[in-house]
Design an enzyme around this catalytic site. Structure first.
Site, mmCIF file in Angstrom:
data_model
loop_
_atom_site.group_PDB
_atom_site.id
_atom_site.type_symbol
_atom_site.label_atom_id
_atom_site.label_comp_id
_atom_site.label_asym_id
_atom_site.label_seq_id
_atom_site.Cartn_x
_atom_site.Cartn_y
_atom_site.Cartn_z
ATOM 1 N N CYS A 385 -1.823 -2.061 -11.504
ATOM 2 C CA CYS A 385 -0.730 -1.564 -12.151
ATOM 3 C C CYS A 385 -0.342 -1.264 -10.694
ATOM 4 C CB CYS A 385 -0.460 0.356 -12.228
ATOM 5 S SG CYS A 385 0.537 0.469 -13.739
ATOM 6 N N HIS A 511 -3.880 -0.909 -17.378
ATOM 7 C CA HIS A 511 -4.598 0.083 -16.260
ATOM 8 C C HIS A 511 -6.755 -0.200 -17.294
ATOM 9 C CE1 HIS A 511 -2.716 2.708 -14.233
ATOM 10 N NE2 HIS A 511 -2.003 2.813 -14.737
ATOM 11 N N GLU A 513 -9.294 0.694 -16.612
ATOM 12 C CA GLU A 513 -9.915 1.889 -16.372
ATOM 13 C C GLU A 513 -10.537 2.231 -17.585
ATOM 14 O OE1 GLU A 513 -6.983 1.264 -15.160
ATOM 15 O OE2 GLU A 513 -6.109 3.202 -14.182
HETATM 16 N N1 GLN Z 1 5.016 2.647 -9.978
HETATM 17 C C1 GLN Z 1 4.720 1.997 -10.272
HETATM 18 C C2 GLN Z 1 6.108 1.040 -11.618
HETATM 19 O O1 GLN Z 1 6.020 2.444 -11.967
HETATM 20 C C3 GLN Z 1 3.566 1.017 -11.218
HETATM 21 C C4 GLN Z 1 2.909 2.958 -12.253
HETATM 22 C C5 GLN Z 1 1.578 2.824 -12.126
HETATM 23 O O2 GLN Z 1 0.723 2.233 -10.698
HETATM 24 N N2 GLN Z 1 0.558 3.118 -12.580
HETATM 25 O O3 GLN Z 1 5.739 0.286 -11.885
#
Ligand code: GLN
Length: 539
Positions: A385, A511, A513
Protein backbone atom coordinates in the site's frame (compact mmCIF):
# COMPACT_ATOMS: atom_id res chain seq x y z
CA UNK A 1 -36.07 -34.97 12.77
CA UNK A 2 -35.06 -32.51 15.46
CA UNK A 3 -34.81 -28.88 14.47
CA UNK A 4 -31.27 -27.54 14.06
CA UNK A 5 -30.34 -25.11 16.81
CA UNK A 6 -27.27 -22.90 16.62
CA UNK A 7 -25.49 -22.68 19.96
CA UNK A 8 -23.89 -19.53 21.32
CA UNK A 9 -20.66 -19.06 23.24
CA UNK A 10 -19.93 -15.68 24.81
CA UNK A 11 -16.39 -14.74 25.74
CA UNK A 12 -15.93 -11.93 28.26
CA UNK A 13 -12.81 -10.67 29.96
CA UNK A 14 -11.96 -9.41 33.40
CA UNK A 15 -9.20 -7.98 35.62
CA UNK A 16 -7.10 -6.31 32.90
CA UNK A 17 -7.29 -5.61 29.19
CA UNK A 18 -4.94 -7.15 26.61
CA UNK A 19 -5.40 -10.62 28.06
CA UNK A 20 -5.61 -12.16 24.63
CA UNK A 21 -9.36 -12.59 24.55
CA UNK A 22 -9.32 -12.44 20.76
CA UNK A 23 -6.72 -15.17 20.57
CA UNK A 24 -8.56 -17.32 23.07
CA UNK A 25 -11.87 -16.86 21.23
CA UNK A 26 -10.19 -17.71 17.93
CA UNK A 27 -8.57 -20.75 19.53
CA UNK A 28 -11.95 -21.95 20.82
CA UNK A 29 -13.06 -21.65 17.19
CA UNK A 30 -10.09 -23.75 16.07
CA UNK A 31 -10.66 -26.57 18.53
CA UNK A 32 -14.38 -26.76 17.73
CA UNK A 33 -13.73 -26.78 13.98
CA UNK A 34 -11.24 -29.60 14.58
CA UNK A 35 -14.23 -31.50 15.96
CA UNK A 36 -16.04 -31.06 12.65
CA UNK A 37 -18.26 -28.19 13.83
CA UNK A 38 -19.27 -25.20 11.72
CA UNK A 39 -18.27 -22.06 13.57
CA UNK A 40 -19.01 -18.35 13.14
CA UNK A 41 -16.93 -15.73 14.93
CA UNK A 42 -18.04 -12.28 16.05
CA UNK A 43 -16.67 -9.36 18.05
CA UNK A 44 -18.68 -6.73 19.89
CA UNK A 45 -16.73 -3.55 20.65
CA UNK A 46 -18.22 -1.19 23.22
CA UNK A 47 -16.54 2.02 21.97
CA UNK A 48 -18.56 4.74 20.25
CA UNK A 49 -16.71 4.89 16.90
CA UNK A 50 -18.96 3.29 14.28
CA UNK A 51 -15.92 1.25 13.21
CA UNK A 52 -12.19 1.40 14.05
CA UNK A 53 -11.41 2.91 10.63
CA UNK A 54 -11.14 6.43 12.03
CA UNK A 55 -8.86 5.51 14.93
CA UNK A 56 -5.10 5.89 15.00
CA UNK A 57 -3.16 2.62 15.09
CA UNK A 58 -1.56 4.00 18.26
CA UNK A 59 -4.99 3.84 19.90
CA UNK A 60 -6.24 0.57 18.66
CA UNK A 61 -3.63 -1.26 16.61
CA UNK A 62 -4.22 -2.31 13.06
CA UNK A 63 -7.52 -1.86 11.24
CA UNK A 64 -8.36 -5.24 9.75
CA UNK A 65 -10.18 -5.16 6.41
CA UNK A 66 -12.57 -7.85 5.20
CA UNK A 67 -13.52 -8.87 1.67
CA UNK A 68 -16.77 -6.92 1.89
CA UNK A 69 -14.83 -3.77 2.76
CA UNK A 70 -15.70 -3.71 6.48
CA UNK A 71 -13.00 -2.00 8.54
CA UNK A 72 -12.84 -4.07 11.70
CA UNK A 73 -11.06 -4.79 14.94
CA UNK A 74 -7.75 -6.62 14.67
CA UNK A 75 -9.15 -9.60 16.57
CA UNK A 76 -10.98 -10.49 13.37
CA UNK A 77 -7.53 -11.13 11.94
CA UNK A 78 -7.05 -13.83 14.57
CA UNK A 79 -10.45 -15.27 13.68
CA UNK A 80 -9.49 -15.55 10.01
CA UNK A 81 -6.07 -16.98 10.75
CA UNK A 82 -7.33 -19.54 13.26
CA UNK A 83 -10.66 -20.61 11.75
CA UNK A 84 -12.54 -20.96 8.49
CA UNK A 85 -15.44 -18.88 9.73
CA UNK A 86 -16.60 -16.61 6.92
CA UNK A 87 -16.43 -13.01 8.13
CA UNK A 88 -18.41 -10.00 7.03
CA UNK A 89 -19.74 -6.71 8.34
CA UNK A 90 -22.00 -8.81 10.62
CA UNK A 91 -18.89 -10.09 12.40
CA UNK A 92 -18.02 -6.82 14.15
CA UNK A 93 -20.39 -4.40 15.86
CA UNK A 94 -19.51 -1.35 17.95
CA UNK A 95 -21.70 0.71 20.28
CA UNK A 96 -21.53 3.45 17.67
CA UNK A 97 -22.98 1.19 15.02
CA UNK A 98 -25.68 -0.22 17.31
CA UNK A 99 -26.74 3.27 18.43
CA UNK A 100 -26.71 4.62 14.83
CA UNK A 101 -29.02 1.79 13.76
CA UNK A 102 -31.40 2.48 16.64
CA UNK A 103 -31.36 6.24 16.08
CA UNK A 104 -32.04 5.74 12.38
CA UNK A 105 -34.99 3.47 13.18
CA UNK A 106 -36.32 6.07 15.61
CA UNK A 107 -36.11 8.79 12.94
CA UNK A 108 -37.77 6.48 10.44
CA UNK A 109 -40.67 6.10 12.82
CA UNK A 110 -40.09 2.43 13.56
CA UNK A 111 -40.73 2.96 17.29
CA UNK A 112 -43.54 5.51 16.99
CA UNK A 113 -45.14 6.28 20.32
CA UNK A 114 -42.36 4.71 22.38
CA UNK A 115 -39.63 6.11 24.58
CA UNK A 116 -36.47 4.70 23.02
CA UNK A 117 -34.19 3.33 25.76
CA UNK A 118 -31.03 1.34 26.37
CA UNK A 119 -33.22 -1.50 27.61
CA UNK A 120 -34.94 -2.79 25.50
CA UNK A 121 -34.09 -0.92 22.28
CA UNK A 122 -30.30 -0.93 22.36
CA UNK A 123 -30.16 -4.37 23.94
CA UNK A 124 -32.59 -5.75 21.34
CA UNK A 125 -30.44 -4.35 18.56
CA UNK A 126 -27.39 -6.08 20.11
CA UNK A 127 -29.30 -9.36 20.44
CA UNK A 128 -30.32 -9.14 16.79
CA UNK A 129 -26.68 -8.63 15.82
CA UNK A 130 -25.68 -11.77 17.74
CA UNK A 131 -28.59 -14.02 16.80
CA UNK A 132 -28.34 -12.85 13.18
CA UNK A 133 -25.29 -15.07 12.76
CA UNK A 134 -27.20 -18.25 13.64
CA UNK A 135 -28.58 -20.42 10.87
CA UNK A 136 -28.98 -23.95 9.54
CA UNK A 137 -25.36 -24.04 8.36
CA UNK A 138 -23.94 -22.89 11.70
CA UNK A 139 -23.35 -25.08 14.76
CA UNK A 140 -21.76 -22.52 17.05
CA UNK A 141 -21.50 -18.74 17.12
CA UNK A 142 -18.62 -17.47 19.25
CA UNK A 143 -19.18 -13.87 20.31
CA UNK A 144 -16.33 -12.05 21.98
CA UNK A 145 -17.12 -8.96 24.00
CA UNK A 146 -14.39 -6.33 23.83
CA UNK A 147 -13.25 -4.44 26.92
CA UNK A 148 -13.26 -5.59 30.51
CA UNK A 149 -16.15 -6.40 32.81
CA UNK A 150 -16.86 -3.26 34.82
CA UNK A 151 -16.40 -0.83 31.92
CA UNK A 152 -19.36 1.57 31.79
CA UNK A 153 -19.70 1.36 28.02
CA UNK A 154 -19.80 -2.44 28.05
CA UNK A 155 -22.92 -2.64 30.23
CA UNK A 156 -25.58 -2.71 27.46
CA UNK A 157 -23.69 -5.55 25.77
CA UNK A 158 -23.49 -7.58 28.98
CA UNK A 159 -27.16 -6.95 29.62
CA UNK A 160 -28.00 -8.11 26.08
CA UNK A 161 -26.01 -11.34 26.33
CA UNK A 162 -27.48 -11.97 29.77
CA UNK A 163 -30.93 -11.95 28.16
CA UNK A 164 -30.07 -14.29 25.28
CA UNK A 165 -30.36 -17.55 27.31
CA UNK A 166 -33.86 -16.44 28.36
CA UNK A 167 -34.79 -16.08 24.69
CA UNK A 168 -33.19 -19.19 23.20
CA UNK A 169 -32.77 -21.50 26.19
CA UNK A 170 -30.06 -21.75 28.81
CA UNK A 171 -28.78 -25.06 27.44
CA UNK A 172 -28.01 -23.36 24.11
CA UNK A 173 -25.62 -20.81 25.60
CA UNK A 174 -22.25 -20.96 27.30
CA UNK A 175 -20.42 -18.16 29.06
CA UNK A 176 -16.63 -18.21 29.05
CA UNK A 177 -14.81 -15.65 31.17
CA UNK A 178 -11.13 -14.92 30.74
CA UNK A 179 -9.16 -13.48 33.64
CA UNK A 180 -5.65 -13.00 34.92
CA UNK A 181 -4.08 -14.66 37.93
CA UNK A 182 -1.03 -12.54 38.69
CA UNK A 183 1.98 -13.99 40.47
CA UNK A 184 3.28 -11.80 43.27
CA UNK A 185 6.99 -12.30 43.53
CA UNK A 186 7.25 -10.80 47.01
CA UNK A 187 4.56 -13.12 48.38
CA UNK A 188 5.69 -16.00 46.12
CA UNK A 189 2.07 -16.65 45.40
CA UNK A 190 -0.44 -16.62 42.60
CA UNK A 191 -3.28 -14.28 43.49
CA UNK A 192 -6.84 -15.34 42.73
CA UNK A 193 -8.68 -12.40 44.31
CA UNK A 194 -8.86 -10.23 41.15
CA UNK A 195 -10.49 -13.18 39.38
CA UNK A 196 -12.99 -13.60 42.19
CA UNK A 197 -13.86 -9.89 42.00
CA UNK A 198 -14.28 -9.91 38.30
CA UNK A 199 -16.62 -12.92 38.45
CA UNK A 200 -18.55 -11.19 41.23
CA UNK A 201 -19.07 -8.24 38.92
CA UNK A 202 -20.37 -10.52 36.20
CA UNK A 203 -22.72 -12.25 38.61
CA UNK A 204 -24.07 -8.89 39.78
CA UNK A 205 -25.17 -8.31 36.20
CA UNK A 206 -26.75 -11.74 36.19
CA UNK A 207 -24.17 -13.72 34.26
CA UNK A 208 -22.74 -16.83 35.87
CA UNK A 209 -19.72 -17.94 33.86
CA UNK A 210 -19.71 -21.63 32.93
CA UNK A 211 -16.01 -21.75 32.11
CA UNK A 212 -13.15 -19.70 33.50
CA UNK A 213 -9.97 -19.45 31.52
CA UNK A 214 -7.23 -18.04 33.68
CA UNK A 215 -4.15 -16.53 32.16
CA UNK A 216 -1.01 -17.12 34.17
CA UNK A 217 2.67 -16.52 33.73
CA UNK A 218 3.56 -19.54 35.86
CA UNK A 219 1.73 -22.84 36.12
CA UNK A 220 -1.00 -22.84 38.77
CA UNK A 221 -1.43 -25.72 41.15
CA UNK A 222 -4.65 -27.72 41.27
CA UNK A 223 -5.28 -26.10 44.67
CA UNK A 224 -5.42 -22.63 43.16
CA UNK A 225 -7.76 -23.78 40.41
CA UNK A 226 -10.03 -25.51 42.93
CA UNK A 227 -10.09 -22.39 45.06
CA UNK A 228 -11.09 -20.31 42.04
CA UNK A 229 -13.80 -22.84 41.22
CA UNK A 230 -15.22 -22.68 44.74
CA UNK A 231 -15.19 -18.90 45.05
CA UNK A 232 -16.47 -18.30 41.54
CA UNK A 233 -19.20 -20.94 41.62
CA UNK A 234 -17.74 -22.82 38.66
CA UNK A 235 -17.18 -26.58 38.38
CA UNK A 236 -13.61 -27.59 39.10
CA UNK A 237 -12.86 -29.02 35.68
CA UNK A 238 -14.24 -25.84 34.08
CA UNK A 239 -11.36 -23.77 35.47
CA UNK A 240 -8.78 -23.86 32.74
CA UNK A 241 -5.29 -22.57 32.89
CA UNK A 242 -3.85 -20.73 29.91
CA UNK A 243 -0.16 -20.24 30.44
CA UNK A 244 1.81 -17.68 28.45
CA UNK A 245 3.20 -19.37 25.37
CA UNK A 246 6.93 -19.27 24.91
CA UNK A 247 7.13 -19.80 21.17
CA UNK A 248 3.98 -18.88 19.38
CA UNK A 249 0.36 -17.88 19.67
CA UNK A 250 -0.46 -20.90 17.51
CA UNK A 251 0.22 -23.12 20.54
CA UNK A 252 -2.88 -21.81 22.33
CA UNK A 253 -5.43 -24.21 20.75
CA UNK A 254 -3.27 -27.23 21.62
CA UNK A 255 -3.10 -26.08 25.23
CA UNK A 256 -6.89 -25.73 25.43
CA UNK A 257 -7.41 -29.21 23.99
CA UNK A 258 -4.91 -30.47 26.57
CA UNK A 259 -7.21 -29.16 29.30
CA UNK A 260 -10.22 -30.75 27.61
CA UNK A 261 -11.98 -27.48 26.78
CA UNK A 262 -13.36 -28.80 23.47
CA UNK A 263 -14.86 -31.83 25.23
CA UNK A 264 -16.33 -29.68 27.97
CA UNK A 265 -17.98 -27.25 25.51
CA UNK A 266 -19.35 -30.07 23.37
CA UNK A 267 -20.86 -31.85 26.37
CA UNK A 268 -22.33 -28.70 27.87
CA UNK A 269 -23.94 -27.58 24.65
CA UNK A 270 -24.82 -31.06 23.38
CA UNK A 271 -23.03 -30.41 20.11
CA UNK A 272 -22.97 -33.04 17.35
CA UNK A 273 -19.18 -33.29 17.31
CA UNK A 274 -16.68 -35.78 15.89
CA UNK A 275 -13.31 -36.72 17.33
CA UNK A 276 -10.61 -34.11 17.63
CA UNK A 277 -8.26 -33.82 14.66
CA UNK A 278 -5.43 -31.57 15.66
CA UNK A 279 -2.59 -33.35 13.81
CA UNK A 280 -1.93 -30.64 11.23
CA UNK A 281 -2.11 -27.95 13.89
CA UNK A 282 0.33 -29.87 16.08
CA UNK A 283 2.62 -30.35 13.09
CA UNK A 284 2.47 -26.59 12.54
CA UNK A 285 3.50 -25.92 16.13
CA UNK A 286 6.30 -28.46 15.79
CA UNK A 287 7.60 -26.66 12.71
CA UNK A 288 7.43 -23.30 14.51
CA UNK A 289 9.46 -24.69 17.40
CA UNK A 290 12.12 -26.33 15.23
CA UNK A 291 13.23 -23.90 12.55
CA UNK A 292 16.19 -24.83 10.35
CA UNK A 293 17.07 -21.33 9.20
CA UNK A 294 16.80 -17.70 10.22
CA UNK A 295 16.29 -14.49 8.26
CA UNK A 296 16.29 -10.89 9.35
CA UNK A 297 13.58 -8.71 7.92
CA UNK A 298 13.43 -4.96 8.46
CA UNK A 299 10.00 -3.39 8.74
CA UNK A 300 10.18 0.39 8.35
CA UNK A 301 7.02 2.08 9.54
CA UNK A 302 5.50 4.98 11.37
CA UNK A 303 3.69 3.14 14.16
CA UNK A 304 6.56 0.80 14.90
CA UNK A 305 6.50 1.01 18.72
CA UNK A 306 2.91 -0.17 18.81
CA UNK A 307 3.21 -3.93 18.54
CA UNK A 308 -0.31 -4.36 17.20
CA UNK A 309 -0.14 -1.65 14.52
CA UNK A 310 1.21 -4.07 11.90
CA UNK A 311 -0.19 -7.25 13.44
CA UNK A 312 -1.21 -9.01 10.23
CA UNK A 313 2.09 -8.12 8.55
CA UNK A 314 4.11 -9.72 11.34
CA UNK A 315 1.84 -12.76 11.32
CA UNK A 316 2.07 -13.15 7.53
CA UNK A 317 5.88 -12.94 7.72
CA UNK A 318 5.81 -15.68 10.34
CA UNK A 319 3.52 -17.85 8.20
CA UNK A 320 5.93 -17.62 5.28
CA UNK A 321 8.77 -18.43 7.67
CA UNK A 322 6.94 -21.53 8.92
CA UNK A 323 6.57 -22.77 5.32
CA UNK A 324 10.33 -22.34 4.78
CA UNK A 325 11.20 -23.79 8.21
CA UNK A 326 12.67 -20.42 8.98
CA UNK A 327 12.54 -18.19 11.99
CA UNK A 328 11.80 -14.67 10.82
CA UNK A 329 13.51 -12.12 13.03
CA UNK A 330 11.92 -8.74 12.61
CA UNK A 331 13.88 -5.55 12.98
CA UNK A 332 11.38 -2.77 13.59
CA UNK A 333 12.68 0.56 12.37
CA UNK A 334 10.99 3.87 13.03
CA UNK A 335 10.78 5.54 9.60
CA UNK A 336 11.46 9.01 10.96
CA UNK A 337 14.83 7.86 12.30
CA UNK A 338 16.03 7.16 8.77
CA UNK A 339 15.63 10.84 7.99
CA UNK A 340 18.72 11.59 10.05
CA UNK A 341 20.36 8.18 10.22
CA UNK A 342 21.99 6.54 7.25
CA UNK A 343 19.80 3.80 5.74
CA UNK A 344 22.87 1.64 5.02
CA UNK A 345 23.75 1.33 8.69
CA UNK A 346 20.15 0.88 9.82
CA UNK A 347 19.62 -1.89 7.25
CA UNK A 348 23.03 -3.52 7.63
CA UNK A 349 22.67 -7.26 8.13
CA UNK A 350 19.02 -7.52 7.11
CA UNK A 351 18.00 -9.92 4.37
CA UNK A 352 14.85 -8.16 3.24
CA UNK A 353 12.94 -4.90 3.67
CA UNK A 354 9.20 -4.46 4.03
CA UNK A 355 7.44 -1.09 4.08
CA UNK A 356 3.83 -1.48 5.22
CA UNK A 357 0.77 0.72 4.76
CA UNK A 358 0.32 4.07 6.43
CA UNK A 359 -1.13 7.53 6.30
CA UNK A 360 0.23 11.05 6.59
CA UNK A 361 3.51 12.75 5.98
CA UNK A 362 5.56 11.76 9.02
CA UNK A 363 8.38 9.35 8.21
CA UNK A 364 7.82 9.35 4.44
CA UNK A 365 11.32 10.57 3.55
CA UNK A 366 12.82 7.89 5.81
CA UNK A 367 10.83 5.21 4.01
CA UNK A 368 12.02 6.56 0.65
CA UNK A 369 15.64 6.34 1.87
CA UNK A 370 15.09 2.74 2.90
CA UNK A 371 13.53 1.81 -0.46
CA UNK A 372 16.43 3.46 -2.29
CA UNK A 373 18.90 1.40 -0.33
CA UNK A 374 16.99 -1.82 -1.11
CA UNK A 375 16.73 -1.01 -4.81
CA UNK A 376 20.37 -0.03 -5.21
CA UNK A 377 21.72 -2.90 -3.13
CA UNK A 378 19.48 -5.61 -4.56
CA UNK A 379 17.97 -6.23 -1.14
CA UNK A 380 14.61 -8.03 -1.48
CA UNK A 381 11.88 -5.42 -1.14
CA UNK A 382 8.21 -5.89 -0.41
CA UNK A 383 6.04 -2.76 -0.44
CA UNK A 384 2.46 -2.81 0.78
CA UNK A 385 0.00 0.00 0.00
CA UNK A 386 1.92 3.09 1.16
CA UNK A 387 4.97 0.85 0.68
CA UNK A 388 4.15 0.74 -3.03
CA UNK A 389 3.50 4.45 -3.21
CA UNK A 390 6.89 5.33 -1.66
CA UNK A 391 8.58 2.87 -4.05
CA UNK A 392 6.98 4.72 -7.00
CA UNK A 393 8.10 8.08 -5.60
CA UNK A 394 11.63 6.79 -5.03
CA UNK A 395 11.85 5.40 -8.57
CA UNK A 396 10.56 8.67 -10.03
CA UNK A 397 13.08 10.73 -8.08
CA UNK A 398 16.20 8.60 -8.35
CA UNK A 399 15.78 6.65 -11.57
CA UNK A 400 13.61 8.86 -13.76
CA UNK A 401 15.17 12.05 -12.42
CA UNK A 402 11.95 13.76 -11.27
CA UNK A 403 13.65 15.28 -8.29
CA UNK A 404 10.59 16.59 -6.49
CA UNK A 405 8.24 13.73 -7.35
CA UNK A 406 5.78 13.04 -4.56
CA UNK A 407 2.29 11.92 -3.64
CA UNK A 408 -0.31 14.67 -3.42
CA UNK A 409 -1.08 13.23 0.02
CA UNK A 410 2.22 14.77 1.21
CA UNK A 411 2.73 17.67 -1.20
CA UNK A 412 -0.32 19.02 -2.97
CA UNK A 413 1.80 21.29 -5.19
CA UNK A 414 4.43 18.79 -6.30
CA UNK A 415 5.76 19.19 -9.87
CA UNK A 416 5.43 15.46 -10.36
CA UNK A 417 2.38 13.99 -8.64
CA UNK A 418 3.29 10.36 -9.41
CA UNK A 419 0.81 9.29 -6.75
CA UNK A 420 -2.49 11.16 -6.71
CA UNK A 421 -5.99 10.96 -5.33
CA UNK A 422 -8.18 8.23 -6.84
CA UNK A 423 -10.69 9.70 -9.29
CA UNK A 424 -13.61 8.41 -7.20
CA UNK A 425 -12.16 10.09 -4.08
CA UNK A 426 -12.14 13.64 -5.47
CA UNK A 427 -15.62 14.50 -4.24
CA UNK A 428 -15.47 12.52 -1.00
CA UNK A 429 -15.44 14.64 2.16
CA UNK A 430 -16.55 12.14 4.81
CA UNK A 431 -13.85 10.30 6.71
CA UNK A 432 -15.69 7.17 7.90
CA UNK A 433 -15.65 4.08 5.65
CA UNK A 434 -14.98 6.34 2.67
CA UNK A 435 -11.75 4.88 1.25
CA UNK A 436 -11.50 2.38 -1.58
CA UNK A 437 -12.19 -0.68 0.54
CA UNK A 438 -12.38 -4.44 0.35
CA UNK A 439 -11.73 -7.11 -2.23
CA UNK A 440 -11.01 -5.97 -5.79
CA UNK A 441 -9.93 -8.06 -8.75
CA UNK A 442 -6.50 -7.57 -10.30
CA UNK A 443 -4.87 -8.97 -13.42
CA UNK A 444 -1.16 -9.80 -13.37
CA UNK A 445 1.09 -9.52 -16.42
CA UNK A 446 2.11 -12.83 -17.94
CA UNK A 447 5.75 -13.64 -17.12
CA UNK A 448 5.92 -11.11 -14.29
CA UNK A 449 7.53 -12.13 -11.01
CA UNK A 450 4.18 -11.47 -9.31
CA UNK A 451 2.35 -13.86 -11.65
CA UNK A 452 5.04 -16.47 -11.07
CA UNK A 453 4.81 -16.11 -7.31
CA UNK A 454 1.00 -16.35 -7.32
CA UNK A 455 0.99 -19.15 -9.88
CA UNK A 456 -1.99 -17.46 -11.54
CA UNK A 457 -2.86 -14.28 -13.39
CA UNK A 458 -6.20 -13.36 -11.90
CA UNK A 459 -6.23 -12.52 -8.23
CA UNK A 460 -8.44 -10.76 -5.72
CA UNK A 461 -7.01 -8.77 -2.84
CA UNK A 462 -8.25 -6.39 -0.16
CA UNK A 463 -7.73 -2.64 -0.38
CA UNK A 464 -7.80 0.35 1.93
CA UNK A 465 -6.56 3.55 0.35
CA UNK A 466 -7.40 6.94 -1.17
CA UNK A 467 -4.39 7.52 -3.42
CA UNK A 468 -3.18 5.68 -6.49
CA UNK A 469 -0.43 5.43 -9.09
CA UNK A 470 -0.93 8.41 -11.45
CA UNK A 471 -1.78 6.99 -14.84
CA UNK A 472 -0.42 10.07 -16.62
CA UNK A 473 3.08 8.83 -15.75
CA UNK A 474 2.58 5.29 -16.99
CA UNK A 475 4.64 5.75 -20.18
CA UNK A 476 7.55 7.40 -18.35
CA UNK A 477 7.80 4.62 -15.81
CA UNK A 478 7.60 1.90 -18.45
CA UNK A 479 10.36 3.57 -20.48
CA UNK A 480 12.36 3.86 -17.27
CA UNK A 481 12.21 0.11 -16.69
CA UNK A 482 9.55 -0.24 -13.98
CA UNK A 483 7.25 -3.22 -14.43
CA UNK A 484 3.58 -2.31 -13.95
CA UNK A 485 2.76 -5.93 -13.31
CA UNK A 486 -0.75 -5.75 -11.86
CA UNK A 487 -3.71 -3.68 -13.00
CA UNK A 488 -7.45 -3.54 -12.37
CA UNK A 489 -9.41 -5.50 -15.03
CA UNK A 490 -10.37 -2.25 -16.81
CA UNK A 491 -6.68 -1.35 -16.93
CA UNK A 492 -7.26 1.95 -15.13
CA UNK A 493 -5.58 1.32 -11.80
CA UNK A 494 -2.04 0.14 -11.25
CA UNK A 495 -2.23 -2.37 -8.38
CA UNK A 496 1.28 -3.85 -8.42
CA UNK A 497 4.77 -2.89 -9.58
CA UNK A 498 8.10 -4.68 -9.79
CA UNK A 499 11.66 -4.03 -10.94
CA UNK A 500 12.59 -6.74 -13.44
CA UNK A 501 16.35 -6.20 -13.07
CA UNK A 502 16.17 -6.58 -9.29
CA UNK A 503 16.19 -10.07 -7.69
CA UNK A 504 12.95 -9.45 -5.75
CA UNK A 505 11.34 -6.03 -5.71
CA UNK A 506 7.55 -6.24 -5.61
CA UNK A 507 5.16 -3.63 -4.30
CA UNK A 508 1.39 -3.79 -4.23
CA UNK A 509 -1.42 -1.31 -3.68
CA UNK A 510 -3.45 -3.89 -1.76
CA UNK A 511 -3.02 -5.67 1.58
CA UNK A 512 -2.00 -9.31 1.06
CA UNK A 513 -1.29 -9.65 4.79
CA UNK A 514 -5.04 -9.99 5.44
CA UNK A 515 -5.21 -13.22 3.50
CA UNK A 516 -2.36 -15.20 5.00
CA UNK A 517 -2.92 -18.19 7.26
CA UNK A 518 -0.40 -20.10 9.39
CA UNK A 519 -0.82 -23.24 7.32
CA UNK A 520 -1.44 -21.38 4.05
CA UNK A 521 0.99 -18.48 3.75
CA UNK A 522 0.23 -15.75 1.25
CA UNK A 523 2.20 -16.31 -1.99
CA UNK A 524 3.81 -12.85 -1.91
CA UNK A 525 5.06 -13.31 1.66
CA UNK A 526 6.17 -16.83 0.74
CA UNK A 527 8.14 -15.50 -2.25
CA UNK A 528 9.60 -12.60 -0.27
CA UNK A 529 10.95 -14.82 2.53
CA UNK A 530 12.32 -17.25 -0.07
CA UNK A 531 14.19 -14.37 -1.73
CA UNK A 532 15.48 -13.16 1.64
CA UNK A 533 16.71 -16.67 2.46
CA UNK A 534 18.44 -16.93 -0.90
CA UNK A 535 20.19 -13.64 -0.35
CA UNK A 536 21.30 -14.71 3.09
CA UNK A 537 22.59 -18.05 1.84
CA UNK A 538 24.47 -16.37 -1.03
CA UNK A 539 26.29 -14.05 1.39
N1 GLN B 1 -2.18 6.80 2.58
C1 GLN B 1 -2.21 6.03 1.38
C2 GLN B 1 -3.55 6.12 0.68
O1 GLN B 1 -4.53 6.48 1.28
C3 GLN B 1 -1.87 4.59 1.67
C4 GLN B 1 -2.92 3.88 2.46
C5 GLN B 1 -2.45 2.60 3.10
O2 GLN B 1 -1.25 2.34 3.16
N2 GLN B 1 -3.35 1.82 3.61
O3 GLN B 1 -3.63 5.80 -0.48
Amino acid sequence: MTKHVTKHIFVTGGVVSSLGKGLTSASIGTILERRGLRVRMQKLDPYINVDPGTMSPFQHGEVYVLDDGAETDLDLGHYERFTNSPLSRQSNYTSGRIYSNVIKKERDGKYLGQTVQVVPHITNEIKEAVLGLAGPDVDVVITELGGTVGDIEGLPFLEAIRQIPLDIGKHNCLFVHLTLVPYLKAAREAKTKPTQHSVQQLRQIGIQPDVLIVRTERPLGRDDCDKIALFCNVEKHAVIEEQDKEFSIYEVPCGLVGYGLDKLIIERLGLPAGTSKMDDWEALVHRIKNPKHEVNIAVVGKYIEHRDAYKSIYEALDHAGIAHETRVIIKRIEAEKLECEDAASALAGVDGLLVPGGFGHRGIEGKIQAVRYARENKLPYFGICLGMQVAVIEYARNVLGFEKANSTEFDTDTDHPVICLLEEQRTVTEKGASMRLGAQPCVLTEDSLAAKVYGQKEISERHRHRFEFNHAYKGRFLEGGLGLCGVSPDGKLVEAIEIPVHPWFVAVQFHPEFKSKPNLPHPLFHGFIEAALKRKQAK
